[in-house]
Design an enzyme around this catalytic site. Structure first.
Site, mmCIF file in Angstrom:
data_model
loop_
_atom_site.group_PDB
_atom_site.id
_atom_site.type_symbol
_atom_site.label_atom_id
_atom_site.label_comp_id
_atom_site.label_asym_id
_atom_site.label_seq_id
_atom_site.Cartn_x
_atom_site.Cartn_y
_atom_site.Cartn_z
ATOM 1 N N TRP A 181 0.842 -1.210 0.000
ATOM 2 C CA TRP A 181 0.000 0.000 0.000
ATOM 3 C C TRP A 181 0.870 1.249 0.000
ATOM 4 O O TRP A 181 0.587 2.223 -0.693
ATOM 5 C CB TRP A 181 -0.962 -0.008 1.189
ATOM 6 C CG TRP A 181 -1.931 -1.147 1.136
ATOM 7 C CD1 TRP A 181 -2.047 -2.174 2.029
ATOM 8 C CD2 TRP A 181 -2.922 -1.404 0.124
ATOM 9 N NE1 TRP A 181 -3.038 -3.036 1.638
ATOM 10 C CE2 TRP A 181 -3.587 -2.597 0.482
ATOM 11 C CE3 TRP A 181 -3.304 -0.739 -1.049
ATOM 12 C CZ2 TRP A 181 -4.623 -3.142 -0.287
ATOM 13 C CZ3 TRP A 181 -4.338 -1.287 -1.820
ATOM 14 C CH2 TRP A 181 -4.981 -2.467 -1.435
ATOM 15 N N ASP A 236 -1.643 6.944 6.218
ATOM 16 C CA ASP A 236 -2.682 5.987 5.842
ATOM 17 C C ASP A 236 -2.902 5.095 7.063
ATOM 18 O O ASP A 236 -2.026 4.320 7.436
ATOM 19 C CB ASP A 236 -2.186 5.163 4.632
ATOM 20 C CG ASP A 236 -3.150 4.040 4.233
ATOM 21 O OD1 ASP A 236 -4.156 3.833 4.934
ATOM 22 O OD2 ASP A 236 -2.871 3.376 3.215
ATOM 23 N N LYS A 245 -11.820 -1.793 7.149
ATOM 24 C CA LYS A 245 -10.973 -2.641 7.981
ATOM 25 C C LYS A 245 -11.440 -2.615 9.443
ATOM 26 O O LYS A 245 -11.646 -3.642 10.045
ATOM 27 C CB LYS A 245 -9.506 -2.213 7.897
ATOM 28 C CG LYS A 245 -8.958 -2.047 6.475
ATOM 29 C CD LYS A 245 -8.738 -3.354 5.784
ATOM 30 C CE LYS A 245 -8.456 -3.284 4.288
ATOM 31 N NZ LYS A 245 -7.508 -2.309 3.809
HETATM 32 C C1 LIG Z 1 -6.887 -1.974 2.388
HETATM 33 C C2 LIG Z 1 -5.872 -0.901 2.418
HETATM 34 C C3 LIG Z 1 -5.818 0.094 1.429
HETATM 35 C C4 LIG Z 1 -6.743 0.119 0.227
HETATM 36 O O1 LIG Z 1 -7.991 0.523 0.588
HETATM 37 P P1 LIG Z 1 -9.151 0.722 -0.497
HETATM 38 O O2 LIG Z 1 -10.194 1.409 0.330
HETATM 39 O O3 LIG Z 1 -9.544 -0.627 -0.987
HETATM 40 O O4 LIG Z 1 -8.636 1.580 -1.592
HETATM 41 C C5 LIG Z 1 -4.868 1.086 1.559
HETATM 42 N N1 LIG Z 1 -4.008 1.103 2.589
HETATM 43 C C6 LIG Z 1 -4.027 0.151 3.536
HETATM 44 C C7 LIG Z 1 -3.041 0.211 4.659
HETATM 45 C C8 LIG Z 1 -4.956 -0.876 3.490
HETATM 46 O O5 LIG Z 1 -4.984 -1.820 4.434
#
Ligand SMILES: *Cc1c(COP(=O)(O)O)cnc(C)c1O
Length: 355
Positions: free
Chosen positions: A99, A166, A190
């Site tokens: 990511w 993030d 998540k």
């Molecule tokens: C799942 C995830 C993403 C991607 O998220 P989307 O909402 O599917 O774009 C980005 N960063 C991390 C750390 C993730 O776990």
């Protein structure tokens, strides 16, 4: 049989959050209408957004001067919105996984990108330390929890330049000192809500500093100004987020969530370290409390499918590891009970006895 949902995302939510959202999908606020068919501008929906924002600020103790936004597009859209809104000349990125790499890649289209450190040399099994942050970069971007590799930055680092994180997979799993960040964002699926929602916490005064033209929808100022109602927001996911925010508040807030996360992780890592069949993939001082990754030791590698089948037969769901790591991953988000982790440990012990 009781199922234990260890999926990495979309993932487990408290049962009552699911039930309350389902009920609102049948009849929202005694209106005789479904949450799916009301206007986002309906008089009784605005309070949903307002309360969700207020609880976000309360639970994370967000200081004055920050906005909370509910958007679409996923964390992946933020990978490009971040440089669009903040990168004037140069940005710094810490590369701790897939990511983080994707976020960094998007920024390269907007200016110079300095990778301050990377753990790619060891398949992202650790969090780099002692890297230098260029003082003239517009921001440093980090990924606090690496969902795929099971590593986590669990403290709020000191950063001499604006810090952007993030936090898709560890938001609301611990208290966060939001004042140390210019922006925090993530996909909600998540640890916060059902899929379809992106959350953003952004420092208002940091916006509007870049000279480029920003398309209206990608400009955070648009959404700050319109309170996430510039266009139709994801109504049902926002409602599910509100139900979960209420749930977290009622269950002791992020301090209680952090305590539970530690408890779950302690139980599972202790078993991984004890069990003769398994070994953890992340270095010990980088281990995530949210996504716990482990593999079979080399001499037992051929048992991988057997263990997955065995665990599945005992009600474990989603413990297959990501293809980039292999083995197993137990995602232990807020809604995972201690009992669920104990059930997985029991599986591991029983399987050990069989071999
Ligand atoms: C799942 C995830 C993403 C991607 O998220 P989307 O909402 O599917 O774009 C980005 N960063 C991390 C750390 C993730 O776990």
């Amino acid at each position: 049989m009781k199922k234990y949902n260890f999926n990495a995302g979309p993932s487990i939510l408290p049962r009552e959050v699911i039930e309350q959202t389902a009920a609102a999908c049948l009849d929202f606020d005694n209106s005789g209408l479904s949450l799916m068919e009301i206007s986002h501008r309906a008089k009784n929906f605005q309070p949903v957004v307002d309360e969700a924002v207020a609880l976000f600020k309360e639970l994370l103790n967000i200081p004055e001067g920050y906005s909370v936004l509910f958007l679409g597009g996923g964390a992946s859209l933020e990978f490009c919105m971040v440089p669009y809104n903040f990168l004037e000349k140069k940005a710094a990125y810490l590369n701790t996984g897939v990511w983080a790499t994707k976020a960094e890649k998007e920024a390269k289209a907007f200016g110079e990108v300095v990778e301050v450190a990377s753990s790619a040399d060891k398949n992202f099994t650790y969090i780099p330390k002692n890297y230098e942050i260029p003082a003239d970069a517009d921001y440093l971007h980090i990924t606090t929890n690496n969902t795929i590799y099971g590593t986590e930055i669990r403290e709020d680092i000191d950063c001499p330049i604006p810090l952007i994180a993030d936090m898709s997979s560890d938001i609301f799993s611990r208290p966060v000192d939001v004042s140390k960040y210019t922006m925090i964002y993530g996909g909600a699926q998540k640890n916060l809500a059902m899929a379809g929602l992106t959350f953003v916490i952004v420092k208002d005064e940091a916006l509007g500093k870049v000279t480029r033209h920003i398309p209206t929808m990608l400009d955070y100022r648009t959404h700050v100004k319109k309170g996430s109602m510039f266009n139709t927001p994801p109504v049902v996911p926002i409602y599910s987020a509100l139900m979960n925010l209420r749930y977290m508040k009622a269950h002791g807030g992020v301090e209680a969530m952090a305590k539970l996360a530690q408890e779950r992780a302690d139980i599972l890592y202790a078993e991984i370290d004890r069990n003769k069949l398994f070994v953890g993939t992340a270095e010990k001082d980088s281990r995530s409390l949210m996504n716990i990754t482990f593999v079979l030791k080399d001499e037992y590698k051929e048992l991988e499918k057997d263990f997955l089948d065995f665990a599945t037969s005992k009600g474990m769901v989603g413990v297959k590891g990501h293809r980039d790591v292999g083995g197993f991953r137990a995602s232990c988000y807020n809604a995972m009970s201690i009992e669920g982790v104990q059930a997985l440990v029991a599986c591991m012990q029983e399987f050990e006895k069989m071999h």
